[in-house]
Design an enzyme around this catalytic site. Structure first.
Site, PDB file in Angstrom:
ATOM      1  N   HIS A 128       0.848  -1.203   0.000  1.00  0.00           N
ATOM      2  CA  HIS A 128       0.000   0.000   0.000  1.00  0.00           C
ATOM      3  C   HIS A 128       0.879   1.247   0.000  1.00  0.00           C
ATOM      4  CE1 HIS A 128      -3.517  -2.418   1.965  1.00  0.00           C
ATOM      5  NE2 HIS A 128      -3.288  -2.751   0.715  1.00  0.00           N
TER       6      HIS A 128
ATOM      7  N   HIS B 154      -3.100  -4.605 -13.545  1.00  0.00           N
ATOM      8  CA  HIS B 154      -3.235  -3.539 -12.550  1.00  0.00           C
ATOM      9  C   HIS B 154      -1.894  -2.937 -12.137  1.00  0.00           C
ATOM     10  CE1 HIS B 154      -1.779  -6.495  -9.766  1.00  0.00           C
ATOM     11  NE2 HIS B 154      -2.155  -5.885  -8.671  1.00  0.00           N
TER      12      HIS B 154
END
Lengths: 137, 464
Positions: free
Chosen positions: B198, B387
């Site tokens: 993240h 992605h």
């Protein structure tokens, strides 16, 4: 006997924990998990004792719930495992007596998302048990 | 290595063998394929091809690599009546996704105030846990309403919702299908970034490939953009764990856990998954709002607009053409992005005539790309695309082989600031640990799964 080691895995972390028996290997699995979470030892004064009971229909299920319980306690109570003092396995239940420490917010940022269920491998020999599992990061 | 059938230099098939209902389809070039030369991923693609009700192919996007159950970069579509859903197919970080914010702040003016900006930002955003817990009552509202709840509470503009996949909220989401255990784990994590892969990244528009679409996206050269990559935190992880366990027990699955989409437990899982997805939409809205507040403080005359927010790990009920008919099917994307072309009602009105925004992120310190979806993607891959860059080195290998000082020196030379608490995380997330993003983009374009609009160069990367 070494307690645990980290194995090769592309995106996540795979751990192999060792013990004389299943209970000891479980214990070392928990310490391996702690090693992944904790970047360096934190000395917080407040120690909390917890008694944890885990039930499962198989050793794989017990392992999964056992390890997941540490993630649950970390996220919901902000407590990190210091030491497992005693661990008893009877039929389908594990009872463990452990010491935890309270962690202030932002001291820990747990990278572990989950204990991957379908990657658990338990091998029990006469004097040695190994447990392999994957942590999804 | 299993023998693949070459369709083109950028498209390969895994022929059907015993047990497989459909063949496998890999969008890749030879170089990227060779990086996955062990058979783990191929086995995973083949295993997915055996799932009941799977339609057309078991897909792998160009950034594919080993996962568990499904590989990362997997896409699979299932018939609603006969097909199945798998919590391992979606993954543990439900609606891990990416949100892009575009501004008219110039790179130069941003860099002049960079130090104070970053200092203020780090005071405002939450990377780990919050000091105060959220009530279950409020968590239930977030699970039901997603980003809409954030807007209700004043954390953003109503128009932000138009630029989110599902308008930031998937409707069939009953908080009763989410365990109290999951909510307990989430109560200190509402609106937080998390760690692992993240990140929040501030970058500049370095190159524009399509000026007309860039104008629609409010993109200009050398202006600042922000990427926010996070998901459903421990709530999503626990939802996935809970349902992997329940479904395994009920269905007595061996390898991948799965159940009929239309079964009671299948519907409960999808509802719980949607709740976790809404939690992730809410989180990204909160983080974006905090960033906007800091922008407003330092650049009060400048504007910021949400470009798009898109899911990476999700199962969606969508209409697609199967043969000559249009049918409702379930599309599972694990480490893959939706990539719809123009004319789909699901995409925001502003982009209706051009196609859905697709965001493909590079690794730490490398380029990211903004693209648009295509009609070809809808025909070839149920409107799906890669992605990111996809891992090349394992974390183990990255820590063994790479050098932190060298990585940081490289970043300095490129004028990229990395903010990360852990040297280990820097090694694990180093550019060398990932595939070359330009290669992934090339394969995407050669297969027409999406079309390049702009390239973003990182300036500041904040890792959890």
């Amino acid at each position: 006997m070494k307690k645990y080691e980290f194995l090769e895995h592309k995106a996540d972390i795979r751990i192999k924990a060792y013990g004389k028996n299943f209970e000891e290997a479980l214990l070392n699995s928990a310490y391996a998990l702690k090693k992944v979470i904790l970047k360096k030892e934190i000395n917080e004064k407040e120690e909390i004792k917890e008694i944890i009971k885990i039930k499962g229909n198989s050793k794989e299920e017990i392992l999964h719930k056992f390890l997941e319980e540490f993630l649950f306690i970390l996220d919901s109570k902000k407590e990190l495992l210091i030491k497992i003092e005693k661990i008893n396995l009877e039929k389908k239940e594990i009872v463990l007596y452990a010491k935890f420490q309270k962690i202030k917010e932002n001291r820990i940022n747990n990278p572990i998302k989950a204990i991957v269920y379908n990657d658990i491998l338990i091998k029990e020999l006469k004097d040695k048990t190994t447990i392999e599992f994957t942590l999804d990061l | 290595m299993v023998k693949l059938k070459k369709i083109s230099n950028y498209e390969w098939e895994i022929p059907k063998e015993e047990g497989m209902i459909v063949p496998g389809k890999i969008f890749s070039d030879k170089k990227l394929l060779n990086k996955e030369k062990d058979d783990f991923c191929i086995d995973q693609i083949k295993r997915v091809a055996k799932l009941p009700g799977i339609i057309n192919y078991s897909f792998a996007m160009p950034d594919f690599h080993q996962g568990y159950g499904f590989s990362i970069g997997a896409v699979a579509a299932f018939d609603i009546k006969n097909g199945v859903v798998s919590p391992e197919g979606v993954g543990y970080d439900i609606n891990c996704g990416i949100r892009a914010l575009v501004t008219n702040i110039d790179e130069e003016e941003f860099l002049e105030k960079k130090e104070q900006f970053v200092k203020k930002l780090m005071e405002n955003i939450r990377i780990g846990n919050n000091p105060i817990e959220e009530s279950f009552q409020e968590i239930d509202k977030i699970l039901k309403l997603g980003a809409k709840r954030a807007i209700e509470k004043g954390f953003g503009k109503k128009e932000d919702l138009e630029f989110c996949e599902e308008n930031g909220r998937i409707k069939i989401a009953n908080p009763k299908d989410v365990s109290n255990r999951a909510k307990e784990r989430a109560k200190f994590q509402v609106g937080t970034l998390g760690s692992g892969n993240h990140f929040i990244e501030f970058g500049k528009v370095e190159k524009i490939f399509d000026w007309d679409v860039a104008k629609k996206f409010n993109l200009s050269k050398n202006k600042i953009c922000v990427l926010i990559h996070t998901g459903s935190r421990a709530l999503g992880h626990q939802v996935a764990s809970d349902y992997v366990e329940k479904i395994r027990k009920q269905e007595k699955n061996q390898e991948i856990s799965y159940c009929k989409i239309n079964s009671k437990i299948g519907k409960e899982y999808l509802s719980a998954m949607n709740c976790a997805a809404n939690f992730a939409f809410y989180n990204r809205q909160i983080i974006m709002n905090e960033i906007r507040k800091v922008f407003e403080k330092f650049f009060p005359k400048r504007k910021s607009n949400l470009l798009y927010d898109v899911c990476h790990n999700i199962a969606k009920i969508e209409k697609h053409k199967i043969g000559k008919k249009v049918k409702k099917i379930l599309v599972i994307r694990k480490g893959a992005t939706r990539s719809f072309g123009p004319g789909r009602k699901e995409i925001t009105k502003k982009y209706f005539e051009i196609g859905q925004t697709v965001i493909v992120t590079g690794s730490m310190g490398t380029y990211s790309y903004f693209l648009i979806g295509t009609k070809e993607a809808e025909e070839k891959s149920f409107g799906s695309c890669a992605h990111g860059a996809g891992r090349e080195l394992s974390r183990f290998d990255a820590i063994k082989k790479l050098n932190v000082e060298k990585i940081m020196k490289d970043m300095n030379n490129k004028n990229i600031q990395i903010l990360c608490q852990s040297k280990k995380a820097i090694l694990e997330e180093a550019p060398e640990a990932y595939k070359e993003i330009s290669q992934v983009i090339k394969v995407i374009e050669k297969n027409k799964l999406a079309k390049k609009i702009a390239r973003i160069k990182p300036l500041i990367v904040i890792k959890g």
